[in-house]
Design a protein around this motif. Structure first.
Motif, PDB file in Angstrom:
ATOM      1  N   GLY A 281      13.381   0.695   2.833  1.00 17.22           N
ATOM      2  CA  GLY A 281      13.385   1.405   1.544  1.00 17.22           C
ATOM      3  C   GLY A 281      11.777   1.892   0.475  1.00 17.22           C
ATOM      4  N   MET A 282      12.374   2.534   0.385  1.00 13.01           N
ATOM      5  CA  MET A 282      11.245   3.312  -0.065  1.00 13.01           C
ATOM      6  C   MET A 282      11.268   3.964  -1.747  1.00 13.01           C
ATOM      7  SD  MET A 282      10.217   6.085   2.794  1.00 13.01           S
ATOM      8  CE  MET A 282       8.762   6.463   2.395  1.00 13.01           C
ATOM      9  N   VAL A 283      10.288   4.057  -2.704  1.00  9.56           N
ATOM     10  CA  VAL A 283      10.487   3.980  -3.868  1.00  9.56           C
ATOM     11  C   VAL A 283      10.032   5.762  -4.164  1.00  9.56           C
ATOM     12  CG1 VAL A 283       8.765   3.598  -6.156  1.00  9.56           C
ATOM     13  CG2 VAL A 283       8.922   1.811  -4.673  1.00  9.56           C
ATOM     14  N   ASP A 284       9.480   6.187  -2.756  1.00 11.73           N
ATOM     15  CA  ASP A 284       9.366   7.622  -3.054  1.00 11.73           C
ATOM     16  C   ASP A 284       9.166   8.458  -1.699  1.00 11.73           C
ATOM     17  OD1 ASP A 284       9.091  10.589  -3.031  1.00 11.73           O
ATOM     18  OD2 ASP A 284       6.141   9.587  -2.943  1.00 11.73           O
TER      19      ASP A 284
ATOM     20  N   TYR B 221       1.218  -1.530  -0.118  1.00 13.43           N
ATOM     21  CA  TYR B 221      -0.178   0.024  -0.209  1.00 13.43           C
ATOM     22  C   TYR B 221       1.218   1.021  -0.006  1.00 13.43           C
ATOM     23  CZ  TYR B 221      -3.991   2.703   1.535  1.00 13.43           C
ATOM     24  OH  TYR B 221      -5.082   3.739   1.009  1.00 13.43           O
ATOM     25  N   HIS B 222       1.877   1.655   0.673  1.00 11.88           N
ATOM     26  CA  HIS B 222       2.697   2.014   1.221  1.00 11.88           C
ATOM     27  C   HIS B 222       4.175   2.743   0.311  1.00 11.88           C
ATOM     28  CE1 HIS B 222       0.356   4.300   4.792  1.00 11.88           C
ATOM     29  NE2 HIS B 222      -0.334   2.979   4.811  1.00 11.88           N
ATOM     30  N   GLN B 223       4.326   1.458  -0.659  1.00 15.09           N
ATOM     31  CA  GLN B 223       5.093   1.057  -1.212  1.00 15.09           C
ATOM     32  C   GLN B 223       6.630   1.061  -0.396  1.00 15.09           C
ATOM     33  OE1 GLN B 223       4.270   3.553  -4.240  1.00 15.09           O
ATOM     34  NE2 GLN B 223       5.051   2.052  -6.400  1.00 15.09           N
ATOM     35  N   VAL B 224       6.683   1.106   0.300  1.00  8.17           N
ATOM     36  CA  VAL B 224       8.147   1.025   1.324  1.00  8.17           C
ATOM     37  C   VAL B 224       8.368  -0.805   1.496  1.00  8.17           C
ATOM     38  CG1 VAL B 224       7.567   2.691   2.456  1.00  8.17           C
ATOM     39  CG2 VAL B 224       5.900   0.460   3.630  1.00  8.17           C
ATOM     40  N   LEU B 225       9.824  -1.452   1.458  1.00  6.29           N
ATOM     41  CA  LEU B 225      10.244  -2.770   2.344  1.00  6.29           C
ATOM     42  C   LEU B 225      11.436  -2.457   3.497  1.00  6.29           C
ATOM     43  CD1 LEU B 225       9.856  -4.931   0.278  1.00  6.29           C
ATOM     44  CD2 LEU B 225      12.457  -4.150  -0.376  1.00  6.29           C
ATOM     45  N   PRO B 226      11.349  -2.925   3.495  1.00  6.11           N
ATOM     46  CA  PRO B 226      11.839  -3.255   5.202  1.00  6.11           C
ATOM     47  C   PRO B 226      13.133  -3.494   4.994  1.00  6.11           C
ATOM     48  CG  PRO B 226       9.751  -4.443   5.844  1.00  6.11           C
ATOM     49  CD  PRO B 226       9.842  -3.853   4.872  1.00  6.11           C
ATOM     50  N   LEU B 227      14.257  -3.113   5.153  1.00 10.19           N
ATOM     51  CA  LEU B 227      15.283  -3.380   4.583  1.00 10.19           C
ATOM     52  C   LEU B 227      16.636  -4.715   5.768  1.00 10.19           C
ATOM     53  CD1 LEU B 227      16.953  -0.614   2.290  1.00 10.19           C
ATOM     54  CD2 LEU B 227      15.392  -3.051   1.567  1.00 10.19           C
ATOM     55  N   ALA B 228      17.057  -3.786   6.548  1.00 11.20           N
ATOM     56  CA  ALA B 228      17.682  -4.120   8.023  1.00 11.20           C
ATOM     57  C   ALA B 228      17.398  -3.181   8.921  1.00 11.20           C
ATOM     58  CB  ALA B 228      19.142  -3.651   7.749  1.00 11.20           C
ATOM     59  N   ARG B 229      17.502  -4.115  10.204  1.00 14.86           N
ATOM     60  CA  ARG B 229      17.460  -3.358  11.427  1.00 14.86           C
ATOM     61  C   ARG B 229      18.504  -2.823  12.367  1.00 14.86           C
ATOM     62  NH1 ARG B 229      12.810  -5.488  15.982  1.00 14.86           N
ATOM     63  NH2 ARG B 229      13.194  -3.818  18.061  1.00 14.86           N
ATOM     64  N   GLN B 230      18.928  -2.696  12.671  1.00 11.32           N
ATOM     65  CA  GLN B 230      19.675  -2.089  13.384  1.00 11.32           C
ATOM     66  C   GLN B 230      19.844  -1.512  14.973  1.00 11.32           C
ATOM     67  OE1 GLN B 230      22.038   0.175  10.351  1.00 11.32           O
ATOM     68  NE2 GLN B 230      22.825  -1.593   9.523  1.00 11.32           N
TER      69      GLN B 230
END
Length: 359
Positions: free
Chosen positions: A37-40, A21-30
């Protein structure tokens, strides 16, 4: 980017629905930050929504730009991963034969103290039972408007108590209860219903956009069982208990919107459990694209198998064989010609879709 880490974060931190829905992606947790990650990256509404989701984890959001192609590729890979693993809440449960957008265990966990919006071993931000989640900001991206198929049946739902808390529906008959539940799960976005069976009672959990909205606690088993049968009847499934996870999907028009309803009935430890998922907009489009891709790969494997069998026949061919030995060849020839016509039709449709898309 580590595929395994991204998949685990989708399972435990940001659900697939939120990522779509929000065009996001969790890449890593530190430690106390989440690389998002965000398309926008300029989409403030998406960042604010993710921050609310991570509030209970004391995590800050660190945006990183990713391409739309990478976003789609990762989510497709995630679906393939889920289809291959078919992880269930209880290892003894039979795995389903079809791929479905779902969490790693079951749509709703075996909740103990405070219910979570998804299957997660970590605490996530949630809406208390009985309250609606905060409205998505108006600036958030809405699913792209597409023309729904004109030949779809219209879904008719008669819900008379939408303004009442869901817990007050416990005394309704199963025939009425299913209508009220459908009325809620069809309101907007990606809705889910999960019917969870316990030894002495049942529970009904309702989520919207990946966030728990409300639940019916301690539903009497006769009503719970009747509700399970009503869902089976609605999807034209046999009333007999399933021996392995069974999935069926139907497409409908509802309020002039194109919907896909996915129902999965699973033999749980204490009896059958039900998972209903409603897809629309971009989530529906994504699911259908993935389904077509899977079917295309299956068709390719079968075509390659046919080619190998024909090669084997050619290698074993002996002119002393009788005509009866090759009596299947004319039928195979007709099938190949028919498949060639189907391929031409699909290629023509694909070319037309490309022209329309460019326009």
């Amino acid at each position: 980017m580590d595929n395994t880490q991204v998949f685990k974060l989708i399972d435990s931190v940001l659900s697939l629905e939120v990522c779509l829905y929000h065009q996001v992606l969790p890449l890593a947790r530190q430690q106390k930050s989440l690389l998002l990650g965000m398309v926008d990256p300029e989409d403030a509404s998406a960042i604010n929504y993710v921050r609310r989701m991570l509030k209970n984890l004391n995590c800050t959001v660190v945006p990183r730009r990713i391409s739309a192609e990478a976003h789609k590729s990762f989510l497709s890979a995630y679906l393939n991963y889920k289809g291959q693993t078919q992880i269930q809440a209880e290892p003894a449960k039979a795995s389903g034969s079809a791929t479905v957008i779902q969490e790693p265990q079951s749509v709703a966990p075996k909740m103990q103290k405070s219910p979570l919006p998804h299957n997660s071993q970590q605490v996530k931000a949630q809406t208390p039972v009985g309250q609606r989640s905060p409205a998505t900001p108006a600036a958030a991206k809405k699913p792209a408007a597409t023309q729904p198929p004109s030949n779809l049946p219209v879904l008719k739902v008669q819900a008379f108590y939408l303004s009442r808390p869901i817990q007050m529906l416990v005394n309704l008959a199963p025939q009425q209860l299913i209508q009220e539940l459908l009325g809620r799960v069809l309101l907007e976005g990606i809705g889910r219903l999960y019917l969870e069976r316990h030894p002495e009672y049942g529970r009904v959990l309702w989520t919207q956009q990946g966030v728990l909205q409300s639940a019916i606690e301690s539903l009497p088993l006769p009503v719970f069982e009747g509700l399970v049968q009503e869902f089976k009847h609605f999807f034209n499934l046999p009333y007999m208990p399933v021996e392995q996870a069974t999935q069926v999907e139907i497409e409908r028009l509802y309020n002039k919107a194109h919907l896909l309803l996915l129902l999965q009935v699973t033999p749980g430890k204490h009896g059958e459990e039900v998972n209903l998922q409603v897809l629309r907009g971009e989530a529906l489009k994504f699911y259908q694209q993935q389904k077509i891709a899977d079917l295309s790969q299956d068709a390719l494997k079968l075509a390659m198998q046919l080619q190998r069998k024909l090669s084997e026949i050619g290698n074993r061919f002996d002119r002393t064989l009788t005509s009866e030995s090759l009596e299947a060849l004319p039928a195979i020839d007709q099938l190949v010609k028919s498949m060639d016509l189907q391929l031409q039709a699909l290629n023509t449709s694909q070319d037309n879709e490309g022209v329309n898309g460019e326009g």
